[in-house]
Design an enzyme around this catalytic site. Structure first.
Site, PDB file in Angstrom:
ATOM      1  N   LYS A 295       4.593  -3.363  10.569  1.00 11.27           N
ATOM      2  CA  LYS A 295       5.926  -2.751  10.676  1.00 11.27           C
ATOM      3  C   LYS A 295       6.576  -2.972  12.037  1.00 11.27           C
ATOM      4  CE  LYS A 295       5.738   0.232   6.734  1.00 11.27           C
ATOM      5  NZ  LYS A 295       5.544   1.555   6.174  1.00 11.27           N
TER       6      LYS A 295
ATOM      7  N   ARG B  49      -2.376   1.994   3.809  1.00  9.81           N
ATOM      8  CA  ARG B  49      -1.686   0.988   2.983  1.00  9.81           C
ATOM      9  C   ARG B  49      -1.472  -0.250   3.842  1.00  9.81           C
ATOM     10  NH1 ARG B  49       3.368  -0.914   2.055  1.00  9.81           N
ATOM     11  NH2 ARG B  49       3.963  -1.326  -0.095  1.00  9.81           N
TER      12      ARG B  49
HETATM   13  N1  HH2 Z   1       5.829   1.179   3.219  1.00 14.48           N
HETATM   14  C1  HH2 Z   1       6.470   0.210   2.512  1.00 14.48           C
HETATM   15  C2  HH2 Z   1       6.583   0.320   1.108  1.00 14.48           C
HETATM   16  N2  HH2 Z   1       6.041   1.357   0.441  1.00 14.48           N
HETATM   17  N3  HH2 Z   1       4.805   3.371   0.456  1.00 14.48           N
HETATM   18  C3  HH2 Z   1       4.164   4.330   1.140  1.00 14.48           C
HETATM   19  N4  HH2 Z   1       3.611   5.377   0.488  1.00 14.48           N
HETATM   20  N5  HH2 Z   1       4.036   4.295   2.505  1.00 14.48           N
HETATM   21  C4  HH2 Z   1       4.570   3.286   3.243  1.00 14.48           C
HETATM   22  O1  HH2 Z   1       4.438   3.308   4.496  1.00 14.48           O
HETATM   23  C5  HH2 Z   1       5.276   2.240   2.553  1.00 14.48           C
HETATM   24  C6  HH2 Z   1       5.372   2.316   1.129  1.00 14.48           C
HETATM   25  C7  HH2 Z   1       7.065  -0.958   3.211  1.00 14.48           C
HETATM   26  O2  HH2 Z   1       6.180  -2.040   3.304  1.00 14.48           O
HETATM   27  P1  HH2 Z   1       6.220  -3.359   2.369  1.00 14.48           P
HETATM   28  O3  HH2 Z   1       5.915  -3.009   0.953  1.00 14.48           O
HETATM   29  O4  HH2 Z   1       5.333  -4.378   2.953  1.00 14.48           O
HETATM   30  O5  HH2 Z   1       7.668  -3.922   2.517  1.00 14.48           O
HETATM   31  P2  HH2 Z   1       8.913  -3.945   1.531  1.00 14.48           P
HETATM   32  O6  HH2 Z   1       9.355  -2.520   1.344  1.00 14.48           O
HETATM   33  O7  HH2 Z   1       9.935  -4.785   2.272  1.00 14.48           O
HETATM   34  O8  HH2 Z   1       8.484  -4.550   0.225  1.00 14.48           O
END
Ligand code: HH2
Length: 261
Positions: free
Chosen positions: A208, A242
């Site tokens: 992040k 995660r």
């Molecule tokens: N972060 C992201 C997405 N979902 N869910 C939870 N519970 N906690 C988190 O910190 C969280 C989440 C963002 O990360 P990522 O899926 O890699 O990115 P994107 O939202 O661009 O797909």
């Protein structure tokens, strides 16, 4: 030992791996690799929630998520679906998911709480200030930990009132969701105050932007910061991390645990 939730983003536009696993076969084989590397939960998502992301309609999200959940169910690990839409969650639960990871903490879709209650699903309730399109526009708090804590307490109470069993609920402060780098780091330093809510914590620091704010690294160069923040979160009592880089974080946790005994 802390559990790892491996990220399977079936999206063209996720901030660190957008487009890599949009093809269902690629997403499924990535999921298999993550489990082989030590993930106990796979988090399948069809909509990016990165700052500024545009929403995806339910039909498209279903097309992305359902074949991948179906392809992963025989792995025998827990599967969570990263969605705030009840229709998508329902189809994923029918296809083999058992957990709903809702970044809106059941506020995004009026049908979500009843669906999760009726299906006996596990639920991750996450804090977010505003919505992904605007959440990074100057987020402010008097005391970020106290405010996130009282939000999570209120959402926990609402989920239980809707019939979701308390023992199936995880809480997540939402690292990067309407927070500056300083807010994120303060939350990570004071996780103990969130643990007092009595439910297991899910923490997502993986790749992040707060890591990049500390050392100037780009999204693809944040493995060291991901490992450091994940190990510290585990030491502060986070139950689930995660992460995208499961093998590397698993090794770091194993070594940290061996040293601490
Ligand atoms: N972060 C992201 C997405 N979902 N869910 C939870 N519970 N906690 C988190 O910190 C969280 C989440 C963002 O990360 P990522 O899926 O890699 O990115 P994107 O939202 O661009 O797909």
């Amino acid at each position: 030992m802390t559990k790892l939730m491996g990220v399977v983003n079936v999206t063209p536009d996720s901030f660190s791996d957008g487009g890599l696993y949009l093809d269902p076969e690629a997403a499924i084989s990535h999921g298999w690799e993550l489990v082989a590397a030590g993930a106990e939960i796979l988090d399948v998502g069809g909509e990016s929630t990165r700052p500024g992301a545009d929403p995806v309609d339910a039909e498209e999200e279903l097309r992305r998520v359902v074949p991948v959940v179906r392809g992963l169910r025989q792995l025998g690990c827990d599967i969570s679906v990263d969605t705030s839409k009840a229709r998508v969650a329902e189809a994923a639960l029918e296809s083999g998911a058992t957990i709903v990871n809702d970044v809106t903490a059941l506020r995004g879709d009026p049908g979500m709480a009843a669906l999760c209650a009726g299906r006996g699903a596990g639920v991750v309730l996450m804090h977010m200030l505003g919505d992904p399109r605007t959440m990074q526009d100057d987020p402010r708090y008097d005391d970020v930990v106290a405010e996130v804590r009282s939000f999570l307490a209120e959402r926990l109470e609402a989920a239980v009132a809707a019939g979701i069993a308390e023992e199936r609920i995880w809480l997540d402060p939402g690292i990067g969701f309407g927070k500056t780098a300083a807010h994120n780091m303060e939350l990570l330093r004071r996780l103990g105050e969130l643990r007092q809510l009595g439910r297991p914590l899910v923490i997502g620091t993986s790749r992040k932007s707060f890591i990049g704010k500390v050392d100037g690294s780009a999204a693809g160069e944040r493995l060291g910061g991901t490992i450091a923040s994940s190990v510290l979160a585990a030491a502060e009592g986070a139950e689930v991390l995660r992460v995208h880089d499961v093998a590397e974080v698993r090794q770091a946790l194993t070594v940290a645990t061996a040293i601490l005994g």
